[in-house]
Motif scaffolding. Structure first.
Motif, short mmCIF file in Angstrom:
data_model
loop_
_atom_site.label_atom_id
_atom_site.label_comp_id
_atom_site.label_asym_id
_atom_site.label_seq_id
_atom_site.Cartn_x
_atom_site.Cartn_y
_atom_site.Cartn_z
N ARG A 182 0.83 -1.20 0.00
CA ARG A 182 0.00 0.00 0.00
C ARG A 182 0.87 1.25 0.00
N ASP A 215 -2.05 -3.05 -3.88
CA ASP A 215 -3.11 -2.68 -2.95
C ASP A 215 -3.37 -1.20 -3.23
N GLY A 226 -3.15 2.49 -3.89
CA GLY A 226 -2.06 3.38 -4.30
C GLY A 226 -0.97 2.72 -5.12
N THR A 281 -10.57 -8.70 -8.11
CA THR A 281 -11.17 -8.33 -6.82
C THR A 281 -12.57 -7.76 -7.03
N GLY A 334 -11.67 3.21 -7.20
CA GLY A 334 -10.33 2.81 -7.64
C GLY A 334 -10.42 1.48 -8.35
N ASN A 335 -9.35 0.71 -8.27
CA ASN A 335 -9.33 -0.58 -8.95
C ASN A 335 -10.52 -1.44 -8.52
N VAL A 336 -10.68 -1.65 -7.22
CA VAL A 336 -11.73 -2.54 -6.74
C VAL A 336 -13.12 -1.95 -6.99
N ASP A 391 -14.66 9.18 -4.41
CA ASP A 391 -13.23 8.93 -4.28
C ASP A 391 -12.69 9.87 -3.23
N VAL A 392 -11.37 9.97 -3.12
CA VAL A 392 -10.79 10.76 -2.04
C VAL A 392 -11.16 12.25 -2.17
N ALA A 448 -12.72 1.56 -0.14
CA ALA A 448 -11.64 2.54 0.05
C ALA A 448 -10.80 2.13 1.26
N ASN A 468 -10.58 -3.67 2.89
CA ASN A 468 -10.24 -4.46 4.07
C ASN A 468 -10.59 -3.66 5.31
#
Ligand code: NAD
Length: 418
Positions: free
Chosen positions: A75, A147, A149, A191, A221-223, A243-244, A295, A318
């Motif tokens: 990460r 993971d 970033g 994922t 993001g990716n997931v 998102d962020v 996220a 997670n």
């Protein structure tokens, strides 16, 4: 264990203790199972584009070595700390055991904001971090993956740095690589597709029709983005994403193709014209069928768990739900939580396939990868649901029980060494 003190590590330990109590596990065995086997903290000095030098902190934690090499993501995030990485490593252990993979859990990270670095700086951070891990990672030792970033490019730099050191190509040292250098077809999407597959299975269980269902995605993001696309293919409408930088909402459903083009160009969902902005906290409590936190940890807490208006929480991230929030959701009984160690396991399952393909230098079609992935997820889902119903416990407690019990039994068979 004091060095791992962190709210996320405390959370992983609390979850563990609940299961240990249920399994009547002796106190001595608890410490044996819980304590990470080893951890490495490294300084990562990097020459920046302006000629200055910055030193970043890097971490790698290997939780247990009982079932094979360790496996887990890397990460890049400014708040990465040893305790958080240790918690993520512990969850990886239970996840791999739940899905029957021959790995212990690991996790790594660098305390850095990748959005603030140039490509050259990111490459130098990655290569130096990898250099510091030589001797600690390897195809039979510990296999990193992407993971938050980090991505395929990060893995390509890691694989290259490790290979330069070895004197020959070692594709099996990391997974989540580009397909052209030993990556697996379907790994990038694994994922998110797994999250959507399991959300679909949970909807079946509750008798919800995909065609009438809506979803909210925290973290595009990716997931999150792949989960959203896959849910749309199942017939759901995505009504909000974040998102962020912020969150957006369209009660009629977002046009995901248009949103993807917008995000590719601007690197954020914010400002997407066919939606209105909404505060992130309000987005989480929108009425919907499926809420996908994808996220960070600790997003569903005692403060908002009572206000959720979804039927299913599909944990792409997670640790997105705190134990206090879990207790509230269990008490409510009207929200089905697909726990992280099951819901986002698609990533590590296809990472395992990638590792197997690399070791054999024999590569599979995407169809083969997806077919094998869904079979494993289906088996894990069915076992978790069956235990949860039999013992009248939450899906999280059931999934953790299956994972922790398998590691405990393996440790008893092998002895104290690993
Ligand atoms: P990513 O970096 O590709 O995407 C993370 C997304 O979350 C970004 O869009 C970011 O802007 C957003 N985000 C960050 N902080 C946020 C906030 N406070 N509110 C809303 N959005 C925020 O990361 P990823 O690989 O998609 O990982 C996301 C989560 O999924 C992590 O918890 C990770 O551990 C977990 N996970 C990832 C994989 C994998 O294969 N990549 C596998 C299993 C689990």
């Amino acid at each position: 264990m004091e060095i791992y003190r962190h709210p996320v590590f405390d959370m992983a330990c609390q979850q563990f203790e609940l299961v240990a109590d249920r399994l009547h596990m002796p106190v001595a065995d608890r410490a044996w199972l819980k304590a990470p086997k080893r951890a490495l903290v490294v300084a990562v000095p990097v020459r920046m584009d302006d000629g200055s030098t910055q030193v970043f902190s890097g971490f790698r934690v290997q939780h247990h070595l009982t079932l094979g090499p360790t496996k887990g993501g890397v990460r890049y995030h400014p708040d990465v700390q040893l305790g958080e990485v240790a918690a993520l490593a512990m969850w990886m252990s239970w996840k791999c055991a739940l899905t029957g993979l021959p790995y212990g859990g690991a996790k790594g990270g660098v305390a850095v904001d990748p959005r603030k670095l140039s490509r050259g700086e990111l490459e130098r951070v990655t290569r130096r971090y990898t250099q510091e891990l030589i001797g600690f990672i390897g195809p039979q030792l510990d296999i990193p993956a992407p993971d938050m970033g980090t991505n395929e490019q990060t893995m390509a730099w890691m694989m290259d740095t490790y290979s330069v050191h070895a004197g020959h190509s070692v594709p099996g040292v990391v997974t989540g690589k580009p397909v052209g250098i030993g990556g697996s077809l379907g790994r990038r999407e694994a994922t998110g597709r797994g999250v959507a597959y399991l959300a679909g299975r949970a909807m079946d269980t509750l008798g919800l029709e995909a065609a009438n269902a809506t979803a909210v995605i925290q973290g595009y993001g990716n997931v999150g983005a792949v989960a959203a696309q896959s849910l749309v293919r199942q017939g759901l409408k995505i009504i909000a994403v974040s998102d962020v930088n912020g969150a957006i909402f369209n009660p009629r459903g977002l046009d995901m193709r248009a949103l993807d083009s917008w995000v590719t160009e601007r690197r954020t969902v914010v400002g997407f014209p066919e939606a209105e902005p909404i505060p992130g906290e309000a987005m989480l409590i929108l009425p919907c069928d499926v809420l996908v936190p994808a996220a960070l940890e600790r997003q569903i807490t005692a403060a908002n768990a009572g206000k959720l208006r979804c039927r299913i929480v599909a944990e792409g991230a997670n640790g997105p739900t705190t134990p206090e929030a879990d207790a509230i959701l269990n008490e409510r009984g009207d929200v089905l939580v697909i726990p992280d160690i099951l819901c986002n396991a698609g990533g590590v399952v296809v990472s395992y396939f990638e590792w197997v393909q690399d070791l054999q230098s024999f590569f599979w079609s995407e169809g083969e990868v997806m077919d094998k992935l869904f079979r494993i997820l289906e088996g894990s889902f069915v076992q978790t649901l069956a235990l949860s119903r039999k013992e009248n416990i939450s899906m999280r407690l059931a999934a953790l029980t299956l994972g922790i019990k398998r590691v405990w039994e393996a440790k008893q068979m092998r002895g104290l060494f690993p």
